[in-house]
Write an enzyme that holds these catalytic residues in place. Structure first.
Site, PDB file in Angstrom:
ATOM      1  N   SER A  18       0.810  -1.210   0.000  1.00 56.74           N
ATOM      2  CA  SER A  18       0.000   0.000   0.000  1.00 56.74           C
ATOM      3  C   SER A  18       0.850   1.270   0.000  1.00 56.74           C
ATOM      4  CB  SER A  18      -0.956  -0.046   1.196  1.00 56.74           C
ATOM      5  OG  SER A  18      -1.895   0.992   1.156  1.00 56.74           O
TER       6      SER A  18
ATOM      7  N   ASP B 260      -1.017   1.208  -4.049  1.00 58.73           N
ATOM      8  CA  ASP B 260      -1.846   0.182  -4.687  1.00 58.73           C
ATOM      9  C   ASP B 260      -3.182   0.729  -5.151  1.00 58.73           C
ATOM     10  OD1 ASP B 260      -2.929   0.486  -2.138  1.00 58.73           O
ATOM     11  OD2 ASP B 260      -3.480  -1.624  -1.960  1.00 58.73           O
TER      12      ASP B 260
ATOM     13  N   ASP C 128      -2.525   6.160  -3.562  1.00 55.34           N
ATOM     14  CA  ASP C 128      -1.396   5.566  -2.853  1.00 55.34           C
ATOM     15  C   ASP C 128      -0.822   4.449  -3.722  1.00 55.34           C
ATOM     16  OD1 ASP C 128      -3.467   3.765  -2.566  1.00 55.34           O
ATOM     17  OD2 ASP C 128      -2.952   3.197  -0.523  1.00 55.34           O
TER      18      ASP C 128
ATOM     19  N   ASP D 227      -5.820   1.936  -3.707  1.00 56.81           N
ATOM     20  CA  ASP D 227      -7.104   1.729  -3.028  1.00 56.81           C
ATOM     21  C   ASP D 227      -7.488   2.942  -2.192  1.00 56.81           C
ATOM     22  OD1 ASP D 227      -5.321   1.424  -0.914  1.00 56.81           O
ATOM     23  OD2 ASP D 227      -6.235  -0.424  -0.152  1.00 56.81           O
TER      24      ASP D 227
END
Length: 449
Positions: A101, A243, A241, A245
């Site tokens: 992340s 990833d 960010d 999400d």
């Protein structure tokens, strides 16, 4: 929290606590668990972010899966929510995301979704942990029972992009946006996504090299985007960010639009269209007092959960609520997704913005932001220190005393960290000085208990 799985999968520094050997074993374990549940060999999707270690961990996971007879659908570099969406679309038995992340590049992680696109249940995580941590050897498959890598999966990111596009229908002509891809997974999808919209989009931090993910960019480092929006006279800035999400935004004046403001703006838009079930917005106990005021004045029901998007989603599913999220930018639109989705959030905010027809700074002014002070107080990691302090009457007497000083114009939250030897003290007040003084007084007391 389990022995391997934390609140958001298995995390660690690659080569130290997260190794290729561990990833191989996890691939074997999830395949064994799914085979037992299904009664036959499973199919598992897999996607990754742009970290230099993601290829290695992907190869190890795929080898572990195939060694136990499972088939693998590799999507390549793609956002976390895309894996959840495509796992459901392709009727796979599970999906794996390789990402840490918003963390620095040397970290990585393994997150697993079930076949319905939701994070793996605690029960199944425990089964996987039991196998991974067992000393017993695992008997691998041979001959025709060995699993296969399925090819041609990379084009499926187009299916994900088309799904996102289908969630909006508004006039975006003339809109100018600046998009920060965090040198992460959004770099693989955002240019194509925004390129299909009738707006002008420019991109920054969209050239990943394996080690520059989240490095001074993205939703955890908003300064370059804030400066860029003002300098380029953009209507909106959008930050993801690593990833993708999470999504935070920036108004035309360079001010950050956090997750609480996104919930207010998008929740109001959904309500106007009659889709806000229970008239509810789901947030966490860390949501700003400004969101509480917005909901009280607008006759919304604000439902607060423990910290973590997992808790938010559980409450949404339990009660049928349609929108929820966190200050950090995890926003869940349950009509369209089973998890937080940064690109979906950006599109939903853009739609609300275009429908409102006012500058972003004016649009988000409906949700004030109280000054907030957060102090993490280190405590002993031994002997249940966190529990002992949280049960001490002297702490709560001081909390009540400080709450009286706020005269109802603020909020105090004291809670133990779920992962570290810390007591977190969060105070919101009308002024920065008041928030700091109250938080510091409580932190000083905790240090003496």
């Amino acid at each position: 929290m389990g022995r391997l799985f934390g609140t958001d999968g298995i995390r660690g520094v690659v080569g130290e606590t997260l190794t290729a050997e561990l990833a191989y074993r996890v691939g074997q374990a999830i395949t064994i668990v799914l085979t037992r549940k299904k009664g036959s060999a499973p199919t598992i999707t897999i996607g990754k972010d742009t970290r230099i270690s993601s290829d290695m961990l992907e190869s190890a996971l795929m080898a572990g899966i195939c060694s136990m007879g499972g088939s693998v659908m590799p999507f390549g570099t793609i956002p976390t929510p895309a894996v959840a969406f495509l796992t459901v679309q392709e009727e796979a038995d599970a999906g794996i995301v390789i990402s840490a992340s918003h963390n620095p590049f040397e970290h990585n992680g393994i997150k697993i979704f079930g076949g319905q696109g939701y994070k793996l249940s605690d029960e199944m995580e425990a089964m996987v942990e039991d196998i991974v941590l067992s000393d017993e050897p695992i008997q691998v498959m041979t001959h025709e029972k060995i699993g296969m890598r399925l090819h041609g999966m990379r084009q499926m990111k187009t299916d994900y992009i088309e799904h996102l596009l289908s969630t909006v229908d508004c006039d975006m002509r003339g809109l100018r946006v600046l998009v920060d891809c965090a040198n992460g997974a959004a770099s693989a999808t955002a240019p194509a996504l925004f390129g299909k919209l009738p707006l002008h989009a420019d991109f920054i931090f969209d050239k990943p090299d394996g080690i520059n993910i989240n490095n001074g960019c993205g939703s955890t480092h908003m300064e370059p985007l804030c400066r860029g929006v003002v300098a380029g006279k953009y209507d909106l800035g959008i930050a993801f960010d690593g990833d993708a999400d999470r999504c935070l935004l920036v108004d035309e004046k360079g001010n950050i639009i956090d997750g609480d403001k996104v919930l207010a703006v998008c929740g109001r838009s959904i309500k106007r269209k009659g889709g806000l079930n229970g008239n509810a917005i789901v947030a966490t106990v860390m949501s700003n007092l400004g969101l509480h005021e917005f909901c009280r004045k607008g006759d919304y029901q604000l439902v607060c959960t423990d910290v973590g998007d997992r808790h938010v989603l559980e409450k949404m599913i339990e009660c049928g609520y349609m929108i929820g999220g966190e200050q950090s930018g995890h926003t869940i639109f349950r009509e369209f997704a089973t998890t937080g989705d940064g690109e979906l959030t950006a599109l939903q905010f853009i739609q609300a913005y275009c429908e409102a027809g006012v500058p972003a700074s004016e649009l988000v002014s409906c949700c004030a932001q109280y000054p907030q002070e957060l102090i993490n107080v280190p405590v002993s990691a031994m002997g249940g220190a966190k529990q002992r302090i949280m049960a001490d009457d002297r702490l709560w007497e001081q909390v009540r005393f400080q709450e009286e000083l706020l005269h109802g114009d603020g909020r105090i939250l004291v809670r133990p960290s779920g992962t570290e030897a810390l007591i977190r003290v969060m105070v919101e007040a009308k002024t920065v000085e008041t928030a700091h003084n109250v938080a510091q007084a409580l932190a000083d007391l905790i240090k003496t208990l």
